[in-house]
Design an enzyme around this catalytic site. Structure first.
Site, PDB file in Angstrom:
ATOM      1  N   ASP A  80       0.954  -1.295   0.042  1.00  0.00           N
ATOM      2  CA  ASP A  80      -0.099   0.016   0.233  1.00  0.00           C
ATOM      3  C   ASP A  80       0.983   1.183   0.041  1.00  0.00           C
ATOM      4  O   ASP A  80       2.136   1.255   0.255  1.00  0.00           O
ATOM      5  CB  ASP A  80      -0.937   0.146   1.302  1.00  0.00           C
ATOM      6  CG  ASP A  80      -2.144   1.012   1.040  1.00  0.00           C
ATOM      7  OD1 ASP A  80      -2.182   1.819   0.004  1.00  0.00           O
ATOM      8  OD2 ASP A  80      -2.698   1.156   2.066  1.00  0.00           O
ATOM      9  N   LYS A  81       0.302   2.313  -0.222  1.00  0.00           N
ATOM     10  CA  LYS A  81       1.093   3.894  -0.368  1.00  0.00           C
ATOM     11  C   LYS A  81      -0.090   4.564   0.524  1.00  0.00           C
ATOM     12  O   LYS A  81      -1.255   4.597   0.841  1.00  0.00           O
ATOM     13  CB  LYS A  81       0.477   4.080  -1.802  1.00  0.00           C
ATOM     14  CG  LYS A  81       1.208   5.472  -1.956  1.00  0.00           C
ATOM     15  CD  LYS A  81       0.274   6.768  -2.015  1.00  0.00           C
ATOM     16  CE  LYS A  81      -1.272   6.773  -2.251  1.00  0.00           C
ATOM     17  NZ  LYS A  81      -1.878   7.986  -2.216  1.00  0.00           N
ATOM     18  N   HIS A  82       0.867   5.425   1.117  1.00  0.00           N
ATOM     19  CA  HIS A  82       0.016   6.545   2.254  1.00  0.00           C
ATOM     20  C   HIS A  82       0.539   7.923   1.710  1.00  0.00           C
ATOM     21  O   HIS A  82       1.816   8.124   1.462  1.00  0.00           O
ATOM     22  CB  HIS A  82       0.397   6.315   3.775  1.00  0.00           C
ATOM     23  CG  HIS A  82      -0.162   7.442   4.369  1.00  0.00           C
ATOM     24  ND1 HIS A  82      -1.359   7.458   4.897  1.00  0.00           N
ATOM     25  CD2 HIS A  82       0.508   8.529   4.953  1.00  0.00           C
ATOM     26  CE1 HIS A  82      -1.562   8.394   5.383  1.00  0.00           C
ATOM     27  NE2 HIS A  82      -0.567   9.378   5.405  1.00  0.00           N
ATOM     28  N   SER A  83      -0.418   8.761   1.570  1.00  0.00           N
ATOM     29  CA  SER A  83       0.158  10.235   1.064  1.00  0.00           C
ATOM     30  C   SER A  83      -0.268  11.204   2.490  1.00  0.00           C
ATOM     31  O   SER A  83      -1.106  10.670   2.874  1.00  0.00           O
ATOM     32  CB  SER A  83      -0.497  10.741   0.152  1.00  0.00           C
ATOM     33  OG  SER A  83      -0.566  11.860  -0.145  1.00  0.00           O
ATOM     34  N   THR A 120      -9.511  10.539  -0.200  1.00  0.00           N
ATOM     35  CA  THR A 120      -9.778   9.756  -1.232  1.00  0.00           C
ATOM     36  C   THR A 120     -11.153   9.112  -1.069  1.00  0.00           C
ATOM     37  O   THR A 120     -11.891   8.674  -1.981  1.00  0.00           O
ATOM     38  CB  THR A 120      -8.685   8.457  -1.241  1.00  0.00           C
ATOM     39  OG1 THR A 120      -7.159   9.051  -1.295  1.00  0.00           O
ATOM     40  CG2 THR A 120      -8.890   7.355  -2.209  1.00  0.00           C
ATOM     41  N   ARG A 168      -6.278  14.945  20.500  1.00  0.00           N
ATOM     42  CA  ARG A 168      -4.931  15.636  19.895  1.00  0.00           C
ATOM     43  C   ARG A 168      -5.469  16.882  19.416  1.00  0.00           C
ATOM     44  O   ARG A 168      -5.277  18.222  19.379  1.00  0.00           O
ATOM     45  CB  ARG A 168      -4.082  14.944  19.212  1.00  0.00           C
ATOM     46  CG  ARG A 168      -3.278  14.036  19.720  1.00  0.00           C
ATOM     47  CD  ARG A 168      -2.789  13.261  18.911  1.00  0.00           C
ATOM     48  NE  ARG A 168      -1.677  13.840  17.731  1.00  0.00           N
ATOM     49  CZ  ARG A 168      -1.401  13.339  16.695  1.00  0.00           C
ATOM     50  NH1 ARG A 168      -2.110  12.123  16.231  1.00  0.00           N
ATOM     51  NH2 ARG A 168      -1.122  13.990  15.719  1.00  0.00           N
ATOM     52  N   SER A 183       0.173   7.573  14.579  1.00  0.00           N
ATOM     53  CA  SER A 183      -1.094   7.703  14.264  1.00  0.00           C
ATOM     54  C   SER A 183      -1.270   7.147  12.671  1.00  0.00           C
ATOM     55  O   SER A 183      -2.364   6.476  12.378  1.00  0.00           O
ATOM     56  CB  SER A 183      -1.623   9.236  14.475  1.00  0.00           C
ATOM     57  OG  SER A 183      -2.873   9.295  13.615  1.00  0.00           O
ATOM     58  N   LYS A 187      -2.807   2.867  11.563  1.00  0.00           N
ATOM     59  CA  LYS A 187      -3.999   2.447  10.802  1.00  0.00           C
ATOM     60  C   LYS A 187      -3.444   1.657   9.609  1.00  0.00           C
ATOM     61  O   LYS A 187      -3.896   0.716   9.050  1.00  0.00           O
ATOM     62  CB  LYS A 187      -4.568   3.637  10.146  1.00  0.00           C
ATOM     63  CG  LYS A 187      -5.308   4.203  11.367  1.00  0.00           C
ATOM     64  CD  LYS A 187      -5.785   5.746  11.123  1.00  0.00           C
ATOM     65  CE  LYS A 187      -4.824   6.892  11.389  1.00  0.00           C
ATOM     66  NZ  LYS A 187      -5.312   8.062  11.442  1.00  0.00           N
ATOM     67  N   LYS A 188      -2.270   2.187   9.035  1.00  0.00           N
ATOM     68  CA  LYS A 188      -1.733   1.607   7.730  1.00  0.00           C
ATOM     69  C   LYS A 188      -1.169   0.200   7.743  1.00  0.00           C
ATOM     70  O   LYS A 188      -1.528  -0.709   7.151  1.00  0.00           O
ATOM     71  CB  LYS A 188      -0.641   2.421   7.058  1.00  0.00           C
ATOM     72  CG  LYS A 188      -1.194   3.569   6.002  1.00  0.00           C
ATOM     73  CD  LYS A 188      -1.600   3.079   4.763  1.00  0.00           C
ATOM     74  CE  LYS A 188      -2.949   4.214   4.301  1.00  0.00           C
ATOM     75  NZ  LYS A 188      -3.300   3.435   3.211  1.00  0.00           N
TER      76      LYS A 188
END
Ligand code: URA
Length: 437
Positions: A80-83, A120, A168, A183, A187-188
């Site tokens: 997977d990717k995270h931005s 997204t 937060r 954080s 999740k990822k």
């Protein structure tokens, strides 16, 4: 163990042991810790920091605070990717099906718009019928069958983060590096990944505008994820202009459909999606060198398989079967479309990209507060780029609005977002640095 004693220890700058962090995070997830204790924890960490070992322990404990997906029996890596978020950033819609066509599996959990940046999951919801919250069995089946499912956050993944993030948000502790790292990654990593690539953005439309803090975040994320058992690399990428040519939910879906239907596309959105996908093929061990990875990606694209895989994913998740052929029949369109021209002609020198994101929110395409509904139709298209010539015939962009008065109101702010000069500026490099830890 007493939460109060651990909070006191952190407040005095002591390093917390893994068992102490596990205890605190369990208390976040099961409610034994009150919001005031979560607030004290966040503030103590924001002031005293956390070392690498503590950050890894916090990430792992938050990842394990809920369901961690398992993918036994697959014949390829789970990637997977995270931005970190930007404007016109729709790379997920290309990367997911692209990797699936190259032998990987992508259970992509995506977020909603945050601040001025698009989300997204919100973009997906502009596709009628698309289910962004399938139950775990359906998600598992679709990922196994099609290699990709792009969905929204589910309540059983990293529940400790959901509580801590909300606290937060109201205690001034959002911009704390170890808390951001734990954080994002909790999740990822709960997706059960074999590899992750991070697209960490800097520039006027990024959450972190300056290069050095963004670089520090990229290094911390890549190091922590890798230490937590998921090989991870990061690209530092430019967000001084929108990545694609549109900003707004249905508009961005239209843009990616157009890209997917193009045999040899060009442009930054396509280029970055290709580079991030290539990194993932390397991390996942599907290719041994970058040229091989790009070649595999180009062959998959040219065969039409990526567009087909995207279409099958949309249909499997409840969307229309002919979205690719007839987007106009399914995607909302705003009643007012107005081209915005510059007040002087010349070349674009710089863009306040954050102002573009705020304009989309102002038009109704994003949220001012969590409970706001989103208008999928509104937004911006035809975004001119740094270095482009603009004048009375060549607009800066097109505004898509519900009412003329709303288009006029955002138009003024948008015009001010562009600095124009005779010479303009060179387009900044898309990828500033590749981080491999
Ligand atoms: N996104 C997240 O999920 N968490 C943060 O702390 C910041 C951005």
């Amino acid at each position: 163990m007493l939460a109060r004693e651990l909070l006191l220890a952190k407040r005095h700058g002591q390093t917390l042991e893994r068992v102490a962090i596990d205890f605190l995070v369990e208390g976040m997830a099961d409610g034994r810790l009150g919001d005031e204790q979560l607030g004290a924890f966040a503030m103590a960490v924001a002031i005293q920091g956390m070392d690498r070992t503590e950050t890894v322990a916090l990430t792992e404990a938050m990842r394990d605070s809920g369901r961690v997906m398992q993918w036994p029996g697959l014949d390829g890596p789970v990637l997977d990717k995270h931005s970190t978020g930007g404007i016109g950033d729709s790379t997920s819609f290309l990367i997911g099906p692209w990797l699936a066509c190259c032998g990987a599996y992508v259970p992509m959990i995506t977020g909603r718009g945050l601040g001025h940046t698009g989300g997204t999951c919100d973009k997906l919801e502009s596709i009628p019928g698309y289910d962004t919250a399938p139950d775990p069995d359906r998600l598992d089946r679709i990922v196994r069958e099609l290699g990709v499912a792009i969905i929204g956050q589910t309540s059983d993944l990293a529940p400790a983060d959901r509580r801590l993030y909300a606290v937060r948000d109201v205690t001034g502790t959002v911009d704390c590096l170890p808390l951001i790292v734990a954080s994002i990654l909790s999740k990822k990593l709960a997706e059960g990944l074999d590899g992750l690539v991070l697209d960490v953005k800097f520039g006027s439309g990024a959450v972190m505008t300056d290069f050095e803090p963004a670089r520090e975040l990229a290094i911390a994320l890549a190091r922590t994820a890798s230490a937590a058992g998921t090989p991870t690399r990061a690209l530092l990428t430019d967000m001084n202009q929108g990545l694609g040519r549109t900003a707004g939910n249905a508009l961005e879906i239209r843009e990616i459909i157009e890209l997917l239907n193009t045999p040899s596309p060009t442009g930054r959105l396509f280029e970055l999606s290709r580079e991030l996908s290539a990194e993932l093929l390397l991390i996942g061990g599907l290719d041994a060198d970058p040229a091989e990875a790009r070649d595999r990606l180009d062959r998959a694209w040219a065969s039409g398989a990526v567009a087909e895989r995207f279409a099958r994913m949309v249909h499997a998740l409840g969307g229309p079967s002919d979205l690719m052929e007839r987007p106009d029949q399914h995607l909302a369109r705003a009643p007012v479309e107005v081209d915005l021209y510059p007040s002087e002609s010349g070349r674009i020198e710089s863009i306040d990209v954050r102002a573009l994101g705020l304009a989309v929110i102002e038009l109704g395409g994003g949220r001012r507060q969590a409970s706001d509904a989103i208008d999928p139709a509104v937004g911006l298209s035809g975004l001119a780029r740094i270095g482009d010539e603009v004048d009375a015939q060549r607009p800066l962009l097109r505004i898509h609005a519900r009412k003329e008065s709303e288009a006029e109101r955002v138009g003024e702010a948008l015009r001010r977002a562009y600095r124009i000069s005779a010479a303009g500026a060179e387009a900044p490099a898309l990828i500033a640095e590749r981080i491999e830890v």
